[in-house]
Design a protein around this motif. Structure first.
Motif, PDB file in Angstrom:
ATOM      1  N   VAL A 151      18.248  10.606   6.644  1.00 24.05           N
ATOM      2  CA  VAL A 151      18.303   9.804   5.412  1.00 24.05           C
ATOM      3  C   VAL A 151      19.455   8.809   5.481  1.00 24.05           C
ATOM      4  O   VAL A 151      19.333   7.665   5.028  1.00 24.05           O
ATOM      5  N   SER A 152      20.574   9.216   6.066  1.00 23.84           N
ATOM      6  CA  SER A 152      21.743   8.333   6.151  1.00 23.84           C
ATOM      7  C   SER A 152      21.437   7.069   6.947  1.00 23.84           C
ATOM      8  O   SER A 152      21.984   5.997   6.652  1.00 23.84           O
ATOM      9  N   ASP A 153      20.548   7.181   7.949  1.00 24.84           N
ATOM     10  CA  ASP A 153      20.174   5.997   8.731  1.00 24.84           C
ATOM     11  C   ASP A 153      19.495   4.959   7.836  1.00 24.84           C
ATOM     12  O   ASP A 153      19.761   3.752   7.933  1.00 24.84           O
ATOM     13  N   TYR A 154      18.614   5.427   6.964  1.00 25.12           N
ATOM     14  CA  TYR A 154      17.874   4.507   6.096  1.00 25.12           C
ATOM     15  C   TYR A 154      18.747   4.009   4.947  1.00 25.12           C
ATOM     16  O   TYR A 154      18.581   2.875   4.484  1.00 25.12           O
ATOM     17  N   ALA A 155      19.677   4.837   4.501  1.00 24.81           N
ATOM     18  CA  ALA A 155      20.621   4.385   3.485  1.00 24.81           C
ATOM     19  C   ALA A 155      21.425   3.190   4.005  1.00 24.81           C
ATOM     20  O   ALA A 155      21.653   2.218   3.274  1.00 24.81           O
ATOM     21  N   SER A 156      21.818   3.243   5.262  1.00 22.27           N
ATOM     22  CA  SER A 156      22.561   2.115   5.860  1.00 22.27           C
ATOM     23  C   SER A 156      21.692   0.862   5.908  1.00 22.27           C
ATOM     24  O   SER A 156      22.163  -0.239   5.607  1.00 22.27           O
ATOM     25  N   LEU A 157      20.415   1.018   6.277  1.00 24.18           N
ATOM     26  CA  LEU A 157      19.517  -0.129   6.334  1.00 24.18           C
ATOM     27  C   LEU A 157      19.324  -0.757   4.957  1.00 24.18           C
ATOM     28  O   LEU A 157      19.164  -1.981   4.834  1.00 24.18           O
ATOM     29  N   LEU A 158      19.331   0.075   3.907  1.00 23.71           N
ATOM     30  CA  LEU A 158      19.070  -0.402   2.543  1.00 23.71           C
ATOM     31  C   LEU A 158      20.355  -0.710   1.778  1.00 23.71           C
ATOM     32  O   LEU A 158      20.300  -1.076   0.601  1.00 23.71           O
ATOM     33  N   TYR A 190      12.189   1.969   0.877  1.00 21.14           N
ATOM     34  CA  TYR A 190      12.468   3.134   1.717  1.00 21.14           C
ATOM     35  C   TYR A 190      11.238   3.523   2.534  1.00 21.14           C
ATOM     36  O   TYR A 190      11.325   3.744   3.754  1.00 21.14           O
ATOM     37  N   GLN A 191      10.088   3.569   1.888  1.00 20.24           N
ATOM     38  CA  GLN A 191       8.850   3.896   2.594  1.00 20.24           C
ATOM     39  C   GLN A 191       8.535   2.859   3.665  1.00 20.24           C
ATOM     40  O   GLN A 191       8.077   3.207   4.769  1.00 20.24           O
ATOM     41  N   ALA A 192       8.781   1.585   3.357  1.00 23.04           N
ATOM     42  CA  ALA A 192       8.515   0.522   4.327  1.00 23.04           C
ATOM     43  C   ALA A 192       9.437   0.654   5.542  1.00 23.04           C
ATOM     44  O   ALA A 192       9.004   0.462   6.687  1.00 23.04           O
ATOM     45  N   GLU A 193      10.699   0.978   5.311  1.00 16.34           N
ATOM     46  CA  GLU A 193      11.639   1.131   6.426  1.00 16.34           C
ATOM     47  C   GLU A 193      11.278   2.346   7.280  1.00 16.34           C
ATOM     48  O   GLU A 193      11.402   2.309   8.505  1.00 16.34           O
ATOM     49  N   ILE A 194      10.828   3.414   6.643  1.00 17.86           N
ATOM     50  CA  ILE A 194      10.389   4.584   7.417  1.00 17.86           C
ATOM     51  C   ILE A 194       9.228   4.204   8.322  1.00 17.86           C
ATOM     52  O   ILE A 194       9.191   4.577   9.509  1.00 17.86           O
ATOM     53  N   ASN A 195       8.273   3.456   7.808  1.00 18.36           N
ATOM     54  CA  ASN A 195       7.136   3.030   8.620  1.00 18.36           C
ATOM     55  C   ASN A 195       7.569   2.208   9.827  1.00 18.36           C
ATOM     56  O   ASN A 195       6.934   2.248  10.879  1.00 18.36           O
ATOM     57  N   LYS A 196       8.654   1.454   9.673  1.00 17.72           N
ATOM     58  CA  LYS A 196       9.139   0.626  10.777  1.00 17.72           C
ATOM     59  C   LYS A 196       9.915   1.428  11.810  1.00 17.72           C
ATOM     60  O   LYS A 196       9.850   1.142  13.012  1.00 17.72           O
ATOM     61  N   HIS A 197      10.670   2.428  11.376  1.00 14.07           N
ATOM     62  CA  HIS A 197      11.686   3.017  12.248  1.00 14.07           C
ATOM     63  C   HIS A 197      11.551   4.516  12.488  1.00 14.07           C
ATOM     64  O   HIS A 197      12.436   5.111  13.104  1.00 14.07           O
ATOM     65  N   PHE A 198      10.446   5.156  12.024  1.00 15.26           N
ATOM     66  CA  PHE A 198      10.385   6.611  12.118  1.00 15.26           C
ATOM     67  C   PHE A 198      10.405   7.114  13.554  1.00 15.26           C
ATOM     68  O   PHE A 198      10.769   8.265  13.800  1.00 15.26           O
ATOM     69  N   HIS A 199      10.022   6.269  14.523  1.00 19.57           N
ATOM     70  CA  HIS A 199      10.064   6.704  15.921  1.00 19.57           C
ATOM     71  C   HIS A 199      11.499   6.926  16.402  1.00 19.57           C
ATOM     72  O   HIS A 199      11.724   7.709  17.333  1.00 19.57           O
ATOM     73  N   GLN A 200      12.455   6.228  15.776  1.00 22.08           N
ATOM     74  CA  GLN A 200      13.837   6.316  16.241  1.00 22.08           C
ATOM     75  C   GLN A 200      14.774   6.993  15.242  1.00 22.08           C
ATOM     76  O   GLN A 200      15.713   7.689  15.640  1.00 22.08           O
ATOM     77  N   LEU A 201      14.558   6.774  13.939  1.00 14.22           N
ATOM     78  CA  LEU A 201      15.507   7.233  12.918  1.00 14.22           C
ATOM     79  C   LEU A 201      14.917   8.383  12.129  1.00 14.22           C
ATOM     80  O   LEU A 201      13.856   8.247  11.517  1.00 14.22           O
ATOM     81  N   HIS A 202      15.634   9.515  12.110  1.00 13.41           N
ATOM     82  CA  HIS A 202      15.124  10.721  11.461  1.00 13.41           C
ATOM     83  C   HIS A 202      16.036  11.226  10.342  1.00 13.41           C
ATOM     84  O   HIS A 202      15.751  12.272   9.765  1.00 13.41           O
ATOM     85  N   ASN A 207       0.815  -1.224   0.000  1.00 15.83           N
ATOM     86  CA  ASN A 207       0.000   0.000   0.000  1.00 15.83           C
ATOM     87  C   ASN A 207       0.848   1.273   0.000  1.00 15.83           C
ATOM     88  O   ASN A 207       0.707   2.125   0.896  1.00 15.83           O
ATOM     89  N   PRO A 208       1.713   1.445  -1.003  1.00 19.63           N
ATOM     90  CA  PRO A 208       2.594   2.622  -1.016  1.00 19.63           C
ATOM     91  C   PRO A 208       1.855   3.939  -1.183  1.00 19.63           C
ATOM     92  O   PRO A 208       2.364   4.989  -0.802  1.00 19.63           O
TER      93      PRO A 208
END
Length: 296
Positions: free
Chosen positions: A208-215, A194-206, A121-122
Motif C-alpha cells: 500500500v505504501s508504494d501506491y500512497a507514494s504514487l498518489l 488507486y484502482q487505476a494505479e494498481i492496474n498499471k503496477h501490480f506486477h511490480q508493486l505489492h 470501468n471501476p
C-alpha cells in the motif's frame, strides 16, 4: 474451451491500420448478419485497445476473464485493454462496434473521455442494459458517428470526438445507474485513482505504501479512505488484482507456476503458492486442474 500454448502464452492483439482513416488509433464497423471468421478470436487473447459495441441482434457466447456471457439483443457491450477474451463460435451479428487506443484518448480533444466511468470501468462491468429510449438515442448517435467516420475533411476529427463524448457520457450515466449508484466525491476519486494505479503496477508493486507514494498521500490516509469507500482494505485491492491475473494465467495459459509467480513479481514460487492458497483456499495447481475440468 481452447487453450493456447503460443509464446507469449496469451497473444496480445493491436488495432490494425484502419482502411478509412489511415490510422491505428480509431476504427469502426457495422454488422448486418456478419459472421466473424477470425480464427484468432476463438483462442484466449488480449487486446491493447478499447472495444465497444451495440448488439442489435445475434452474436455467439463469449468469455471475459473466465466469465461466460450470452449476448443479449439491444445491449451495449464494452471491453477494456488487457482483459482476456475468447469467442466460442462465430455466429451472425447485427450491430455496430468501434475501437480506439490509449493514444486516441491522449489526443487533446479526447482527454475528457479518459475520466468517464465507461472508460475507467471501476466496477469491471461488461454489458449495459438499454431501455427502448436508450436504444433510440444510442442508435441515432452511432449513425451520426459512422457517417462522420466515413467523411473526410478539416472538421472530421473534432466532429468525431464531439459525438463520441456525447455517446460515452450518456453511456456513463447508465453505467453509474446500473453499477455504481455512488456520488463522485474526492474520496471516491481517490479510490478510482488507486484502482487505476494498481492496474498499471501490480506486477511490480505489492505494498500500500508504494501506491500512497504514487498518489502523494500517506499510507494511513489512503488505507482509511479505501476502506471507507469500498468496504475492502487497501491491501485487499492489491491482492484481488494479483489473484485475478493469476487465475487468468492458470486457466488460459500453459505457463509453469514458477513463470506465473515471477511474472507477478513474486521472487519465490513457493511464496506465490502460499499467497494464492491463502486468498482462494486452493493451491494454484488445484485451481488450474479444477477449472479446466469444469469448462472442458
Amino acid at each position: 474451451m481452447n487453450l493456447t500454448t503460443l509464446d507469449p502464452p496469451i497473444p496480445l492483439y493491436t488495432l490494425e491500420q484502419d482502411p478509412i482513416l489511415g490510422s491505428k488509433l480509431f476504427s469502426m464497423s457495422r454488422f448486418e448478419g456478419t459472421v466473424t471468421h477470425h480464427s484468432e478470436l476463438l483462442i484466449p487473447h488480449r487486446k491493447d485497445y478499447y472495444l465497444l459495441g451495440f448488439i442489435r441482434q445475434g452474436g455467439g457466447r463469449h468469455w471475459v476473464d473466465m466469465v461466460p456471457y450470452e449476448p443479449k439483443d439491444q445491449t451495449f457491450y464494452f471491453f477494456a485493454p488487457q482483459q482476456i477474451t475468447v469467442k466460442e463460435e462465430p455466429l451472425p451479428t447485427w450491430g455496430t462496434a468501434f475501437a480506439f487506443t490509449q493514444e486516441f484518448l491522449a489526443l487533446q480533444e479526447n482527454t475528457l473521455l479518459r475520466t468517464l466511468p465507461m472508460i475507467q470501468n471501476p466496477e469491471n462491468g461488461h454489458e449495459l442494459a438499454l431501455s427502448e429510449a436508450d436504444v433510440m438515442f444510442v442508435e441515432d448517435l452511432l449513425d451520426k458517428i459512422y457517417s462522420e467516420y466515413l467523411t473526410a475533411g478539416v472538421w472530421h476529427q473534432r466532429m468525431l470526438s464531439a459525438y463520441l463524448q456525447v455517446l460515452l457520457t450518456y453511456l456513463s450515466r447508465l453505467y453509474t445507474e446500473q453499477f455504481e449508484r455512488k456520488t463522485f466525491s474526492a474520496e471516491t476519486q481517490l479510490l478510482k485513482k488507486y484502482q487505476a494505479e494498481i492496474n498499471k503496477h501490480f506486477h511490480q508493486l505489492h505494498q500500500v505504501s508504494d501506491y500512497a507514494s504514487l498518489l502523494h498521500v500517506s499510507a494511513g490516509y489512503l488505507s482509511e479512505v479505501i476502506k471507507a469507500q469500498s468496504s475492502k482494505s487497501a491491501i485487499t485491492h492489491i491482492h484481488d488484482r494479483l489473484v485475478l491475473e493469476a487465475r487468468r494465467l492458470l486457466f488460459h495459459s500453459e505457463q509453469s507456476l514458477k513463470e506465473i509467480a515471477f511474472g507477478l513479481g513474486f521472487s519465490d514460487a513457493s511464496y506465490f503458492s502460499r499467497f494464492f492458497k491463502r486468498e482462494t483456499q486452493v493451491t494454484p495447481a488445484e485451481y488450474r486442474a479444477a477449472t479446466r475440468r469444469m469448462y472442458q
